[in-house]
Design an enzyme around this catalytic site. Structure first.
Site, PDB file in Angstrom:
ATOM      1  N   ASP A 183       7.239 -16.274  11.510  1.00 24.53           N
ATOM      2  CA  ASP A 183       8.399 -16.245  10.639  1.00 24.53           C
ATOM      3  C   ASP A 183       9.611 -16.532  11.504  1.00 24.53           C
ATOM      4  O   ASP A 183       9.636 -16.199  12.684  1.00 24.53           O
ATOM      5  CB  ASP A 183       8.540 -14.875   9.952  1.00 24.53           C
ATOM      6  CG  ASP A 183       9.653 -14.883   8.916  1.00 24.53           C
ATOM      7  OD1 ASP A 183       9.889 -15.958   8.305  1.00 24.53           O
ATOM      8  OD2 ASP A 183      10.295 -13.842   8.715  1.00 24.53           O
ATOM      9  N   GLU A 286       6.389 -21.822   8.513  1.00 22.40           N
ATOM     10  CA  GLU A 286       7.072 -22.340   7.331  1.00 22.40           C
ATOM     11  C   GLU A 286       7.332 -23.826   7.509  1.00 22.40           C
ATOM     12  O   GLU A 286       7.638 -24.284   8.599  1.00 22.40           O
ATOM     13  CB  GLU A 286       8.443 -21.664   7.174  1.00 22.40           C
ATOM     14  CG  GLU A 286       8.387 -20.197   6.967  1.00 22.40           C
ATOM     15  CD  GLU A 286       9.799 -19.606   7.002  1.00 22.40           C
ATOM     16  OE1 GLU A 286      10.765 -20.362   6.867  1.00 22.40           O
ATOM     17  OE2 GLU A 286       9.889 -18.395   7.180  1.00 22.40           O
ATOM     18  N   ASP A 368      10.304  -8.132   8.929  1.00 17.07           N
ATOM     19  CA  ASP A 368      10.046  -9.481   9.458  1.00 17.07           C
ATOM     20  C   ASP A 368       8.558  -9.706   9.714  1.00 17.07           C
ATOM     21  O   ASP A 368       8.037 -10.796   9.468  1.00 17.07           O
ATOM     22  CB  ASP A 368      10.824  -9.699  10.758  1.00 17.07           C
ATOM     23  CG  ASP A 368      12.330  -9.711  10.511  1.00 17.07           C
ATOM     24  OD1 ASP A 368      12.726 -10.148   9.415  1.00 17.07           O
ATOM     25  OD2 ASP A 368      13.082  -9.274  11.400  1.00 17.07           O
TER      26      ASP A 368
END
Ligand SMILES: [Zn+2]
Length: 381
Positions: A183, A286, A368
């Site tokens: 992330d 991502e 997170d």
């Protein structure tokens, strides 16, 4: 086998500097000559002269302008290839019409081809190159593969570098069976699903004071130079900003500091991504395309954005080299979903750092890390 670009620092002698600068000027001349020729042909209703036909024009060009014989001849061919590529981009409507290169904004690179070992590393501290002979260098010990070509660059700070393109076999890394989700954050640049957090190191902070000093000097010297240019013009004398050595020095100092910051950051990201690829078989992150579209004026954020782009690029080719897998997933809902039961628990304000799930009653997961685990899970959804 993969192609790798290895950048090394060059320490040319005064004589070698003169040759490099001269060769850059000759390449600029050839670019402009060929561009003018293409334009004139078009006006007379002629067709575009292609890549190889332009190579064949080098010989008559050298008859017409004998000083071109001083140049590194393969570099002139690469310049005509660059022009051809610029025209192709124009034909495909990706770019405007190729422009003439002016003396004020000269060419900063030229490329030379390795033919019959014309480019070789000697004793790790010298590199043999066409026309230049032995150039003192730093970093050549990293060159182990077959050398294909070298691109010599005059950097904005006035120093010289070469990017050596080599073909080499990459070692296949042993499989580890490990999968990791990444992330992206700001205080921590990367948060891994296994809990590891990579700090967003502020490389620019250490050099900020120096940079500000030189930026101020540059601004002051520029203003003074502009005044002197105006005064000289009134007396009928043409002066240019490049005539002010002090101003150029300040400009180079700013460029040097910027380069150092950039290199430190790149090294940091190289080190991290290499380790990541070594330790994991599958890396999930991502897809950043949508994020990169957002223009952000906040410095820390824009640096983080740029770093993520670099991480993605580095992982893309390092995974391909070492036969590992990089999976890109859409980032939607990764911070709202419980990584334990998969329940979407709705949007949360940023100050809530712990994730508590009202559904499965999991409490106290780091927000997170929860998102990183969700990213990892998305690859298998
Ligand atoms: Zn849950």
């Amino acid at each position: 086998m993969v192609l790798k670009g290895i950048k090394i620092k060059l320490y040319p002698t005064e004589k070698q500097k003169i040759f490099i600068d001269r060769n850059l000027a000759l390449n600029r001349f050839v670019w402009n000559q060929l561009l003018a020729m293409q334009g004139a042909r078009h006006e007379n209703g002629g067709r575009y002269v292609g890549k190889y036909a332009m190579h064949n024009l080098m010989k008559p060009l050298k008859w017409e302008f004998p000083f071109l014989k001083e140049a590194d001849s393969t570099s002139l061919e690469y310049t005509s290839d660059d022009l051809d590529a610029a025209f192709l981009r124009f034909f495909n409507k990706q770019n405007g019409y190729p422009r003439f290169k002016s003396r004020k904004r000269p060419k900063s690179t030229y490329t030379t081809k390795c033919i019959n070992n014309s480019i070789t590393v000697v004793d790790n501290h010298y590199i043999q190159m066409p026309k230049l002979k032995l150039v003192k260098c730093h970093g050549a010990h990293r060159i182990t593969g077959r050398i294909m070509r070298a691109t010599i660059r005059k950097e904005p700070d006035g120093s010289y570098t070469a990017t050596i393109l080599v073909e080499e076999a990459v070692p296949i890394l042993p499989k580890t069976g490990a999968i990791v989700g990444l992330d992206m954050g700001i205080t921590h640049l990367v948060i891994q699903s296994d809990g590891y957090k990579l700090k967003n190191k502020q490389f620019e902070r250490a050099l900020a004071k120096q940079k500000r000093i030189w930026q101020r000097k540059f601004a002051r010297r520029r203003e003074r130079a502009l005044r002197e240019i105006a005064a000289a013009k009134a007396n009928g004398v043409e002066l240019q900003l490049t005539d002010f050595k002090n101003l150029q020095k300040a400009k180079q100092q700013v460029a040097r500091i910027n380069k150092r910051i950039k290199n430190q950051r790149l090294n940091y990201l190289h080190h991290y991504t290499t380790q990541l690829v070594k330790e994991h078989d599958i890396i999930v992150m991502e897809d950043l395309k949508t994020k990169n579209l957002m223009k952000n004026h906040h410095l820390a954020r824009s640096i983080a954005d740029a770093s993520w782009g670099i991480i993605k690029n580095l992982l893309t080719y390092k995974c391909a080299w070492h036969k590992k897998e990089l999976i890109l997933v859409k980032p939607h809902y990764t911070s709202q979903t419980c990584s334990h039961c998969g329940m979407n628990t709705g949007k949360k304000p940023l100050h809530i750092r712990m994730f508590n799930c009202p559904h499965c009653h999991t409490v106290g997961i780091d927000r997170d890390i929860n998102a990183a685990v969700n990213i990892r899970n998305k690859a298998f959804a």
